[in-house]
Design a protein around this motif. Structure first.
Motif, PDB file in Angstrom:
ATOM      1  N   TYR A 196      -3.036   1.918  11.230  1.00 12.26           N
ATOM      2  CA  TYR A 196      -1.830   1.943  10.400  1.00 12.26           C
ATOM      3  C   TYR A 196      -0.603   1.507  11.206  1.00 12.26           C
ATOM      4  O   TYR A 196       0.321   0.891  10.655  1.00 12.26           O
ATOM      5  CB  TYR A 196      -1.631   3.319   9.770  1.00 12.26           C
ATOM      6  N   LYS A 197      -0.594   1.796  12.494  1.00 13.36           N
ATOM      7  CA  LYS A 197       0.502   1.311  13.343  1.00 13.36           C
ATOM      8  C   LYS A 197       0.509  -0.217  13.363  1.00 13.36           C
ATOM      9  O   LYS A 197       1.573  -0.853  13.289  1.00 13.36           O
ATOM     10  CB  LYS A 197       0.352   1.858  14.759  1.00 13.36           C
ATOM     11  N   LYS A 200       1.826  -1.636  10.121  1.00 11.76           N
ATOM     12  CA  LYS A 200       3.293  -1.565  10.103  1.00 11.76           C
ATOM     13  C   LYS A 200       3.898  -2.669  10.971  1.00 11.76           C
ATOM     14  O   LYS A 200       4.900  -3.322  10.574  1.00 11.76           O
ATOM     15  CB  LYS A 200       3.729  -0.197  10.621  1.00 11.76           C
ATOM     16  N   GLU A 201       3.340  -2.920  12.131  1.00  8.75           N
ATOM     17  CA  GLU A 201       3.869  -3.975  13.008  1.00  8.75           C
ATOM     18  C   GLU A 201       3.738  -5.344  12.344  1.00  8.75           C
ATOM     19  O   GLU A 201       4.664  -6.174  12.434  1.00  8.75           O
ATOM     20  CB  GLU A 201       3.140  -3.956  14.347  1.00  8.75           C
ATOM     21  N   ASP A 204       6.335  -5.523   9.661  1.00  8.20           N
ATOM     22  CA  ASP A 204       7.658  -5.723  10.250  1.00  8.20           C
ATOM     23  C   ASP A 204       7.855  -7.192  10.635  1.00  8.20           C
ATOM     24  O   ASP A 204       8.931  -7.772  10.416  1.00  8.20           O
ATOM     25  CB  ASP A 204       7.837  -4.845  11.485  1.00  8.20           C
ATOM     26  N   TYR A 231       4.607  -2.753   1.883  1.00 11.17           N
ATOM     27  CA  TYR A 231       5.233  -1.604   2.548  1.00 11.17           C
ATOM     28  C   TYR A 231       5.080  -0.349   1.680  1.00 11.17           C
ATOM     29  O   TYR A 231       4.792   0.738   2.187  1.00 11.17           O
ATOM     30  CB  TYR A 231       6.730  -1.855   2.756  1.00 11.17           C
ATOM     31  N   TYR A 234       1.702   1.017   2.049  1.00  8.40           N
ATOM     32  CA  TYR A 234       1.567   1.573   3.396  1.00  8.40           C
ATOM     33  C   TYR A 234       2.242   2.947   3.486  1.00  8.40           C
ATOM     34  O   TYR A 234       1.648   3.921   3.978  1.00  8.40           O
ATOM     35  CB  TYR A 234       2.170   0.613   4.423  1.00  8.40           C
ATOM     36  N   TYR A 235       3.474   3.035   3.035  1.00  6.07           N
ATOM     37  CA  TYR A 235       4.203   4.295   3.142  1.00  6.07           C
ATOM     38  C   TYR A 235       3.586   5.380   2.259  1.00  6.07           C
ATOM     39  O   TYR A 235       3.584   6.563   2.627  1.00  6.07           O
ATOM     40  CB  TYR A 235       5.669   4.092   2.774  1.00  6.07           C
ATOM     41  N   THR A 238       0.668   6.758   4.184  1.00 10.82           N
ATOM     42  CA  THR A 238       1.037   7.522   5.375  1.00 10.82           C
ATOM     43  C   THR A 238       1.942   8.710   5.054  1.00 10.82           C
ATOM     44  O   THR A 238       2.493   9.333   5.966  1.00 10.82           O
ATOM     45  CB  THR A 238       1.730   6.612   6.409  1.00 10.82           C
TER      46      THR A 238
END
Length: 519
Positions: A196-197, A200-201, A204, A231, A234-235, A238
């Motif tokens: 998941y990191k 996000k990268e 971004d 996004y 994703y959010y 998480t």
């Protein structure tokens, strides 16, 4: 010097093809590159491979990549004609193993596409144009690649990893992270937190590079609205509900003007003719070029000339799966989404068509699922379930925003968003409760490949796939034995099958991979 074989799936072929490309001089599917050499040396090649990764992305949409999520859950019942297609998936019994071909196909499609994205990103980083327009083109193409890769890893994480839990994400295993193409690499599984990191990268990076690519209804390419929509997913996964709501609302307020279909004509434009106002993205396709999987198991069609004696078309419907009574019970009489289901003879192109399941003509006492019957412009014969793939729709942003606001305790805001979706569809407006929001997800996204991830995220599981009484009466639903793996399927929230198995073939090739529990 060692030769490195680099392949970008279907690069430049089909609807994305560049008319300016000289196919005699430039590669059509793959190239061989020596160490130190570059794939991308001109703007034309940049665009050519940009088309290639768009085609790779499209290949991961619809068909197997959405069917599994739906037929594994509680929205569909297998018919007696289903021939064990998706059988182990539908039953999730002892026959559902790490050798399952459907799961292996899902895995390989996503990782094949990821290899294409990795190659493109690395090769684009070696291209140093000087013209401002060329630099802009390179940045846009890279932004798209980062978006595609984030999309792919989110799909893999939702299916092969555990649901994101802030307390255990740093130790729960997910999928291997492969960010650079290496034929000889044998990566171990990364943790849920690490995957998941990376998502996000990548988002971004896509957000920065596509900041100036404004949203457009039915955009064939990723835009900043598509990035914000991803996004939001994703959010939500998480449990960052404030950012999930904010990201979804950004898209709802986009200047692109996405609009929910609120009349029968608008629904037909959207779901049959692929000309609606809801897609944040809609991939291209044509009559001569398929380009994606189809959801044909819901609407299989064939021809039988003898049917014309009944004053109906020779073309008949023989689906492998019918909608469950469980989902049908959620729709009110005035709900426009009822058009996705057909009872009695189904009507298309000014003609009536029969439904044949098993050995006899069915004067239907049950509903079929026709949401993906097919765009008439994409067939030269009869309905074939071919639709232009829509990876992101504005309706999902309403659902994400409503769920996130509710989880933040902002029930008034959640109700306003939920009611806007419901009333646009002609449905009864309800209070914003967890049950009502969950039911709206079920009703709105039926067949779209989101049911599995929703039930997994909510930790609810399901108990039973109640079949339509008419389907039971006509004996067209598969109810072998006591029905416990069919209509009576119990799939509790702690069942290990909420994590799909790592395909056995992958483990045989890569000893660093660890299998999920229960396989």
């Amino acid at each position: 010097m060692k030769n490195i074989f680099k392949y970008i799936m279907f690069a430049g072929v089909g609807i994305f093809s560049l008319s300016s490309c000289n196919m005699d001089e430039e590669p059509t599917t793959s190239i061989t590159v020596k160490d130190g050499e570059k794939m991308i040396t001109t703007d034309n090649l940049l665009q050519y491979y940009r088309n290639g990764i768009a085609t790779s992305f499209r290949s991961t949409l619809y068909g197997n990549n959405s069917m599994i999520d739906e037929v594994m859950c509680d929205g569909f019942n297998a018919t007696i004609d289903y021939g064990n297609n998706y059988g182990p998936v539908h039953r999730t019994d002892k026959g559902f193993t790490d050798s399952n071909d459907d799961i292996a196909s899902y895995w390989s499609k996503e990782y094949s596409a990821i290899s294409d994205y990795d190659i493109f990103i690395d090769e684009a980083n070696k291209y140093y144009p000087t013209a401002a327009s060329s630099i802009a083109a390179k940045n846009t193409a890279k932004g798209e690649a980062f978006f595609y890769r984030a999309f792919a890893y989110l799909q893999l994480a939702r299916h092969f990893g555990k649901d994101y839990n802030p307390s255990t994400a740093s130790s729960d295993l997910c999928v291997p992270l492969v960010l650079h193409y290496d034929q000889e690499a044998k990566p171990a599984r990364a943790t849920v937190a690490e995957v998941y990191k990376q998502i996000k990268e990548d988002l971004d990076s896509a957000s920065t590079l596509l900041a100036g690519t404004t949203g457009k209804i039915r955009s064939q390419r990723p835009t900043i609205d598509a990035v914000n929509a991803l996004y939001a997913r994703y959010y939500l996964d998480t449990e960052d509900y404030a950012n999930a709501a904010a990201s979804a609302i950004k898209v709802l307020n986009s200047a692109a003007g996405y609009k929910l279909s609120s009349t029968m004509k608008e629904m037909k434009d959207e779901w049959q003719d692929d000309k609606g106002t809801e897609p944040i993205m809609q991939m291209p396709g044509s009559l001569t070029e398929n380009g994606t999987g189809t959801n044909s198991y819901y609407t299989r069609c064939d021809s039988y000339a003898a049917l014309t004696q009944y004053k109906i078309s020779a073309i008949y419907l023989d689906p492998y799966f019918l909608p469950s009574q469980k989902v049908l019970n959620l729709y009110g009489d005035k709900d426009l989404r009822g058009m996705w289901f057909s009872d009695g003879y189904w009507y298309l192109d000014n003609d009536y068509h029969a439904c044949l399941i098993g050995s006899g003509l069915q004067f239907q006492h049950f509903y079929t699922f026709n949401k993906y019957l097919g765009n008439p412009s994409l067939t030269s014969s009869y309905a074939n379930a071919r639709q232009l793939p829509k990876p992101l729709l504005i309706s999902e942003m309403y659902l994400i925003a409503a769920e996130a606001e509710f989880d933040l305790g902002k029930t008034a805001e959640a109700k306003e968003i939920l009611n806007e979706l419901q009333t646009s569809r002609g449905a009864e407006a309800t209070e914003a409760t967890a049950e009502n929001i969950h039911n709206e997800w079920f009703k709105e996204t039926i067949g779209e490949g989101l049911r599995f991830s929703c039930l997994k995220r909510w930790h609810t599981g399901f108990n039973g796939r109640a079949a339509q009484p008419g389907a039971l009466k006509d004996e067209v639903i598969y109810t072998s034995g006591d029905g416990s793996t069919y209509t009576g399927k119990n799939f509790p929230a702690d069942d290990p099958h909420w994590q799909w198995p790592i395909p056995s073939h992958e483990i045989q090739l890569n000893s660093n991979l660890v299998q999920n529990t229960g396989y």
